[in-house]
Design a protein around this motif. Structure first.
Motif, PDB file in Angstrom:
ATOM      1  N   SER A  31       6.324 -20.209  48.956  1.00 47.20           N
ATOM      2  CA  SER A  31       5.529 -19.492  47.961  1.00 47.20           C
ATOM      3  C   SER A  31       4.557 -18.597  48.717  1.00 47.20           C
ATOM      4  CB  SER A  31       4.791 -20.462  47.033  1.00 47.20           C
ATOM      5  OG  SER A  31       4.048 -21.403  47.769  1.00 47.20           O
ATOM      6  N   ILE A  32       4.333 -17.395  48.164  1.00 49.79           N
ATOM      7  CA  ILE A  32       3.472 -16.403  48.823  1.00 49.79           C
ATOM      8  C   ILE A  32       2.290 -16.116  47.910  1.00 49.79           C
ATOM      9  CG2 ILE A  32       3.374 -14.121  49.868  1.00 49.79           C
ATOM     10  CD1 ILE A  32       6.453 -14.261  50.121  1.00 49.79           C
ATOM     11  N   TYR A  33       1.085 -16.168  48.490  1.00 54.37           N
ATOM     12  CA  TYR A  33      -0.158 -16.033  47.746  1.00 54.37           C
ATOM     13  C   TYR A  33      -0.978 -14.847  48.243  1.00 54.37           C
ATOM     14  CZ  TYR A  33       0.737 -20.925  46.535  1.00 54.37           C
ATOM     15  OH  TYR A  33       1.312 -22.101  46.081  1.00 54.37           O
ATOM     16  N   CYS A  34      -1.682 -14.230  47.321  1.00 56.83           N
ATOM     17  CA  CYS A  34      -2.673 -13.212  47.640  1.00 56.83           C
ATOM     18  C   CYS A  34      -3.968 -13.657  46.965  1.00 56.83           C
ATOM     19  CB  CYS A  34      -2.226 -11.847  47.123  1.00 56.83           C
ATOM     20  SG  CYS A  34      -3.394 -10.525  47.468  1.00 56.83           S
ATOM     21  N   ASP A  35      -5.017 -13.817  47.728  1.00 53.44           N
ATOM     22  CA  ASP A  35      -6.299 -14.302  47.202  1.00 53.44           C
ATOM     23  C   ASP A  35      -6.136 -15.605  46.424  1.00 53.44           C
ATOM     24  OD1 ASP A  35      -7.803 -12.192  48.277  1.00 53.44           O
ATOM     25  OD2 ASP A  35      -7.351 -10.922  46.548  1.00 53.44           O
ATOM     26  N   GLY A  36      -5.260 -16.483  46.918  1.00 58.53           N
ATOM     27  CA  GLY A  36      -5.062 -17.792  46.309  1.00 58.53           C
ATOM     28  C   GLY A  36      -4.171 -17.798  45.078  1.00 58.53           C
ATOM     29  N   ILE A  37      -3.611 -16.655  44.707  1.00 53.59           N
ATOM     30  CA  ILE A  37      -2.758 -16.550  43.520  1.00 53.59           C
ATOM     31  C   ILE A  37      -1.313 -16.395  43.961  1.00 53.59           C
ATOM     32  CG2 ILE A  37      -2.218 -15.183  41.467  1.00 53.59           C
ATOM     33  CD1 ILE A  37      -5.179 -14.280  41.509  1.00 53.59           C
ATOM     34  N   ILE A  38      -0.441 -17.283  43.486  1.00 52.33           N
ATOM     35  CA  ILE A  38       0.975 -17.158  43.813  1.00 52.33           C
ATOM     36  C   ILE A  38       1.543 -15.968  43.047  1.00 52.33           C
ATOM     37  CG2 ILE A  38       1.622 -18.842  42.049  1.00 52.33           C
ATOM     38  CD1 ILE A  38       3.992 -19.607  43.853  1.00 52.33           C
ATOM     39  N   PHE A  39       2.199 -15.073  43.788  1.00 51.41           N
ATOM     40  CA  PHE A  39       2.780 -13.894  43.153  1.00 51.41           C
ATOM     41  C   PHE A  39       4.245 -13.715  43.516  1.00 51.41           C
ATOM     42  CE2 PHE A  39       1.582 -12.317  47.260  1.00 51.41           C
ATOM     43  CZ  PHE A  39       2.568 -11.392  47.582  1.00 51.41           C
ATOM     44  N   ALA A  40       4.726 -14.438  44.525  1.00 54.34           N
ATOM     45  CA  ALA A  40       6.109 -14.279  44.962  1.00 54.34           C
ATOM     46  C   ALA A  40       6.645 -15.591  45.513  1.00 54.34           C
ATOM     47  CB  ALA A  40       6.215 -13.187  46.019  1.00 54.34           C
ATOM     48  N   ASP A  45      17.624 -19.403  49.957  1.00 60.41           N
ATOM     49  CA  ASP A  45      18.768 -18.573  50.335  1.00 60.41           C
ATOM     50  C   ASP A  45      18.337 -17.170  50.788  1.00 60.41           C
ATOM     51  OD1 ASP A  45      18.064 -17.329  47.961  1.00 60.41           O
ATOM     52  OD2 ASP A  45      19.914 -17.838  46.918  1.00 60.41           O
ATOM     53  N   GLY A  46      17.017 -16.942  50.910  1.00 54.94           N
ATOM     54  CA  GLY A  46      16.505 -15.679  51.418  1.00 54.94           C
ATOM     55  C   GLY A  46      16.157 -14.643  50.359  1.00 54.94           C
ATOM     56  N   ARG A  47      16.441 -14.930  49.080  1.00 53.80           N
ATOM     57  CA  ARG A  47      16.120 -13.954  48.031  1.00 53.80           C
ATOM     58  C   ARG A  47      14.637 -14.017  47.682  1.00 53.80           C
ATOM     59  NH1 ARG A  47      19.913 -15.478  43.302  1.00 53.80           N
ATOM     60  NH2 ARG A  47      19.313 -17.537  44.047  1.00 53.80           N
ATOM     61  N   LEU A  48      14.061 -12.852  47.372  1.00 49.74           N
ATOM     62  CA  LEU A  48      12.649 -12.740  47.006  1.00 49.74           C
ATOM     63  C   LEU A  48      12.499 -12.540  45.507  1.00 49.74           C
ATOM     64  CD1 LEU A  48      11.175 -10.447  49.777  1.00 49.74           C
ATOM     65  CD2 LEU A  48      10.252 -12.648  49.076  1.00 49.74           C
ATOM     66  N   LEU A  49      11.499 -13.202  44.940  1.00 48.35           N
ATOM     67  CA  LEU A  49      11.190 -13.066  43.517  1.00 48.35           C
ATOM     68  C   LEU A  49       9.712 -12.765  43.344  1.00 48.35           C
ATOM     69  CD1 LEU A  49      13.089 -15.911  43.858  1.00 48.35           C
ATOM     70  CD2 LEU A  49      13.293 -15.406  41.453  1.00 48.35           C
ATOM     71  N   LEU A  50       9.403 -12.002  42.286  1.00 42.34           N
ATOM     72  CA  LEU A  50       8.014 -11.724  41.914  1.00 42.34           C
ATOM     73  C   LEU A  50       7.707 -12.418  40.594  1.00 42.34           C
ATOM     74  CD1 LEU A  50       7.687  -7.915  42.661  1.00 42.34           C
ATOM     75  CD2 LEU A  50       6.690  -9.802  43.947  1.00 42.34           C
ATOM     76  N   LYS A  51       6.491 -12.912  40.477  1.00 41.80           N
ATOM     77  CA  LYS A  51       6.063 -13.575  39.254  1.00 41.80           C
ATOM     78  C   LYS A  51       5.668 -12.523  38.219  1.00 41.80           C
ATOM     79  CE  LYS A  51       3.232 -17.371  37.625  1.00 41.80           C
ATOM     80  NZ  LYS A  51       2.286 -18.428  38.016  1.00 41.80           N
ATOM     81  N   LEU A 104       0.340  -8.655  40.094  1.00 38.60           N
ATOM     82  CA  LEU A 104      -0.893  -9.418  40.285  1.00 38.60           C
ATOM     83  C   LEU A 104      -1.957  -9.086  39.225  1.00 38.60           C
ATOM     84  CD1 LEU A 104      -1.104  -9.435  44.161  1.00 38.60           C
ATOM     85  CD2 LEU A 104      -1.377 -11.465  42.702  1.00 38.60           C
ATOM     86  N   THR A 105      -1.927  -7.899  38.677  1.00 38.20           N
ATOM     87  CA  THR A 105      -2.919  -7.545  37.660  1.00 38.20           C
ATOM     88  C   THR A 105      -2.755  -8.384  36.387  1.00 38.20           C
ATOM     89  OG1 THR A 105      -1.621  -5.751  36.652  1.00 38.20           O
ATOM     90  CG2 THR A 105      -3.085  -5.161  38.483  1.00 38.20           C
ATOM     91  N   TYR A 106      -1.598  -8.991  36.193  1.00 35.93           N
ATOM     92  CA  TYR A 106      -1.348  -9.817  35.003  1.00 35.93           C
ATOM     93  C   TYR A 106      -1.404 -11.310  35.287  1.00 35.93           C
ATOM     94  CZ  TYR A 106       0.154  -5.416  33.021  1.00 35.93           C
ATOM     95  OH  TYR A 106       0.182  -4.122  32.564  1.00 35.93           O
TER      96      TYR A 106
END
Length: 107
Positions: A31-40, A45-51, A104-106
């Protein structure tokens, strides 16, 4: 199967324009976070997803992005609030970062 160091580096490079990022390993993925918020999420399997939440869900749908769906053990469908990053953004940090920033704005 777990994500490789190269896949992690690539994902972090794609989103580096957002500023400092943090990560947490989960279920073979990341899981990838920006300012403590998970966004991706980087899937095992290497695929990337956005929340996507709020109006971003509509935007992802309008873009024709595939949503992360799976079947539960009882056979029912489950729709997660994540969409696969478009192919055009897989190697385009500007596009990937712009989509992530908007998402991230949402959140």
């Amino acid at each position: 199967m777990a994500v490789s160091a190269e896949e992690i580096d690539h994902a972090l490079d794609l989103f580096s324009g957002l500023g400092p990022l943090s990560t947490r390993k989960m279920f073979g993925g990341l899981s990838i976070y920006c300012d403590g918020i998970i966004f991706a999420i980087l899937m095992s399997d290497g695929r990337l997803l956005l929340k996507g939440q709020g109006k971003m869900q509509d935007r992802f749908e309008a873009m024709g992005l595939d949503r992360w769906d799976y079947k539960r053990k009882d056979g029912s469908d489950t729709h997660m609030p994540y969409w696969f990053l478009p192919d055009s953004a897989q190697d385009d940090a500007d596009e990937a970062t712009d989509l992530a920033r908007e998402a991230l704005t949402y959140l």
